[in-house]
Structure formats: structure tokens, C-alpha cells
Design a protein around this motif. Structure first.
Motif, PDB file in Angstrom:
ATOM      1  N   GLN A   9     -47.925 134.101  41.967  1.00 63.01           N
ATOM      2  CA  GLN A   9     -47.672 135.485  42.396  1.00 63.01           C
ATOM      3  C   GLN A   9     -48.461 136.460  41.522  1.00 63.01           C
ATOM      4  N   SER A  10     -48.421 136.228  40.197  1.00 65.67           N
ATOM      5  CA  SER A  10     -49.140 137.132  39.293  1.00 65.67           C
ATOM      6  C   SER A  10     -50.655 137.026  39.504  1.00 65.67           C
ATOM      7  N   LEU A  11     -51.111 135.805  39.859  1.00 71.32           N
ATOM      8  CA  LEU A  11     -52.531 135.600  40.154  1.00 71.32           C
ATOM      9  C   LEU A  11     -52.935 136.407  41.388  1.00 71.32           C
ATOM     10  N   GLY A  12     -52.105 136.323  42.431  1.00 71.15           N
ATOM     11  CA  GLY A  12     -52.372 137.062  43.672  1.00 71.15           C
ATOM     12  C   GLY A  12     -52.331 138.561  43.452  1.00 71.15           C
ATOM     13  N   GLN A  13     -51.336 138.994  42.649  1.00 69.91           N
ATOM     14  CA  GLN A  13     -51.168 140.417  42.365  1.00 69.91           C
ATOM     15  C   GLN A  13     -52.387 140.983  41.653  1.00 69.91           C
ATOM     16  N   MET A  14     -52.845 140.261  40.603  1.00 71.18           N
ATOM     17  CA  MET A  14     -53.988 140.760  39.822  1.00 71.18           C
ATOM     18  C   MET A  14     -55.257 140.772  40.681  1.00 71.18           C
ATOM     19  N   THR A  15     -55.454 139.722  41.472  1.00 69.05           N
ATOM     20  CA  THR A  15     -56.640 139.655  42.330  1.00 69.05           C
ATOM     21  C   THR A  15     -56.641 140.812  43.340  1.00 69.05           C
ATOM     22  N   ARG A  16     -55.452 141.100  43.910  1.00 72.80           N
ATOM     23  CA  ARG A  16     -55.334 142.228  44.851  1.00 72.80           C
ATOM     24  C   ARG A  16     -55.638 143.552  44.168  1.00 72.80           C
ATOM     25  N   ASP A  17     -55.051 143.727  42.969  1.00 73.07           N
ATOM     26  CA  ASP A  17     -55.271 144.973  42.208  1.00 73.07           C
ATOM     27  C   ASP A  17     -56.755 145.214  41.964  1.00 73.07           C
ATOM     28  N   ILE A  18     -57.465 144.153  41.585  1.00 74.96           N
ATOM     29  CA  ILE A  18     -58.894 144.291  41.286  1.00 74.96           C
ATOM     30  C   ILE A  18     -59.680 144.573  42.578  1.00 74.96           C
ATOM     31  N   ALA A  19     -59.384 143.785  43.624  1.00 82.50           N
ATOM     32  CA  ALA A  19     -60.144 143.893  44.871  1.00 82.50           C
ATOM     33  C   ALA A  19     -59.966 145.255  45.549  1.00 82.50           C
TER      34      ALA A  19
END
Length: 275
Positions: A9-19
């Protein structure tokens, strides 16, 4: 199971934030870049003078002092040194500043609703913009010494991309560590000083170096990028020739990105406690 799910979840969250915030990252980078030369009389000229003085100093000590001006593999030492020192100076500044980036902007983070992971990335891009001056200087020294680039020199763009990925992931981890304990700042600076001597920046790895150091530099991202710059610019080696090294580097990046996501997620939750 729940830990694993939380990590994803944290991986997905950070990737979304960056993208979804790429324009904010560039805005932060540009602001940092302009701020860097605002108070100086010579302004942006320092960005060219500073690497010029540094490269000159290293060349005098290592090139003239220790090697008495002898070329390496028929390449003038000043060219050989510059092609390794340029990526090193970029990585060194980016790592040190990236580590301190969240801590130095902590007050802004408490007021503005901005994902913490954008700050270190902005810092890395800002340092990369500054480094364009170093690259310009490298090209001038390269051409002035009669070096002629071949098509393999285009591989430099691949290594610049690798550098951006590595520095971004690295700063996401180190900036979170510095928030947990300020001592990490001193530790990172000390490690970078050590890395300068372990990484083949001013010396050429021969057959006589210990096996442990050989293996370390095979997995060392700093060495990978320094070597890449030299291979593509000076030895006419395409980046695709380093198959094993490429695989090691990208596996390491995936691993570091997973660690970065976990660190950033923990820090984000406890940001006010760390402040």
C-alpha cells in the motif's frame, strides 16, 4: 501478511504521489535552483567557477602531483579525470543535499499539504540542473584535448537517467533517516567522503586491487555511473555491453525503492513527532 499488504500500500501510495505531482517536483527544483545563486554578486557564474576550481585542484594533486601528468590508456589524464569527476560531483552534492531536504523544509511541510516524498526529489532535480554547468565544462575539456566522440557517447544519457533514478531513491531513504535522527546527516557526509576514495574516480581499477573491493565496486551504484561515463565517452563501449552490471544495478534500484516506500510511509505518519 498484513505487514506485506501495508508495504505494498505504501509503495502504491508513494508511486501515485510522485506520478501525479511531477509538475510540483519540477517547480520545487526550479525554486531551489534559483535560490542557490540569488544572494551572490556573480550569481550563476559560481555554478561554473566552482566545478572549474574543484577539477583544477584534483588535477593538480592527482594528475600532476601523483602521476606527473602521465596519460591513462593514451587518454590525457585531465580528460580521464573530468569524465569521472563530473558524475561524482553531481552524485555527491545530490546525496548530501537530498538527505537534508525534508529537515530543511520541515516548517513548509507542516503548513502546506504536500506529500513528503516530493521534497527530496525536488532537491535531486535542482542539483541536477546545477550539474549541467559541470557537464558543459566536461565537454569543453573533452573537445579541447582533441577527443572525438563516437556514437557510443550517446550512452551517457542512459547513465544520466540511471543517476537520476539512483539519487532519487537514495534521497527518499536518507531524508527519512535524517528526520528520525539528525546524526545520520553527519554519517552520510562521512560515508560520502569514504566513497570518494573507494569509488574509482581518480584512480584506475587495475588487476592488483583486492577481490573484495572488485566485488564491492561491481555492486556500487556510484562506481557503475562513473564507469559508465568513462566507457561511453572514452573507451567507445556501448552501455549494452555491461549486461551483468546493468542487471545488478536495476535489481538494487528495485530493492532500494521498496525500502524507500516503507521509510517514507512511516515518516509521513509520524512527521509531527519527528519535528
Amino acid at each position: 501478511g498484513t505487514d506485506m499488504r501495508r508495504d505494498f500500500q505504501s509503495l502504491g501510495q508513494m508511486t501515485r504521489d510522485i506520478a501525479t505531482n511531477l509538475s510540483r517536483i519540477f517547480a520545487l527544483a526550479f525554486f531551489d535552483y534559483q535560490l542557490g545563486s540569488k544572494d551572490y554578486f556573480l550569481g550563476s557564474a559560481w555554478k561554473l567557477l566552482s566545478p572549474f576550481i574543484q577539477i583544477g585542484a584534483y588535477w593538480l594533486v592527482f594528475g600532476i602531483g601523483l602521476r606527473s601528468g602521465a596519460p591513462i590508456d593514451g587518454i590525457p589524464y585531465v580528460v580521464w579525470l573530468t569524465c569521472g569527476l563530473t558524475p561524482w560531483l553531481w552524485m555527491n552534492v545530490s546525496v548530501v543535499r537530498g538527505a537534508n531536504s525534508i529537515y530543511s523544509k520541515a516548517t513548509m511541510l507542516t503548513r502546506a499539504n504536500i506529500p513528503t516524498c516530493l521534497i527530496p526529489l525536488g532537491s535531486v532535480w535542482s542539483c541536477s540542473m546545477e550539474n549541467l554547468w559541470n557537464v558543459a565544462l566536461m565537454v569543453i575539456i573533452y573537445l579541447a584535448n582533441g577527443c572525438v566522440p563516437t556514437w557510443t557517447a550517446l550512452g551517457v544519457f542512459y547513465y544520466i537517467f540511471c543517476g537520476l533514478v539512483f539519487l532519487s531513491v537514495c534521497s527518499l531513504i536518507t531524508s527519512a533517516l535524517v528526520m528520525v535522527a539528525r546524526d545520520f546527516n553527519k554519517l552520510i557526509q562521512a560515508v560520502m567522503r569514504l566513497m570518494f576514495f573507494i569509488t574509482p574516480v581518480f584512480w584506475r581499477p587495475g588487476d592488483s586491487i583486492p577481490l573484495a573491493l572488485k566485488i564491492f565496486n561491481l555492486c556500487n551504484p556510484f562506481a557503475y555511473i562513473v564507469r559508465g561515463f568513462r566507457n561511453t565517452l572514452l573507451y567507445n563501449t556501448p552501455f549494452t555491453a555491461a549486461g551483468t552490471e546493468n542487471a545488478i544495478f536495476w535489481c538494487l534500484m528495485v530493492l532500494l525503492y521498496l525500502i524507500a516506500a516503507s521509510f517514507q510511509s512511516k515518516m509521513r505518519k509520524n512527521l509531527l513527532d519527528y519535528l
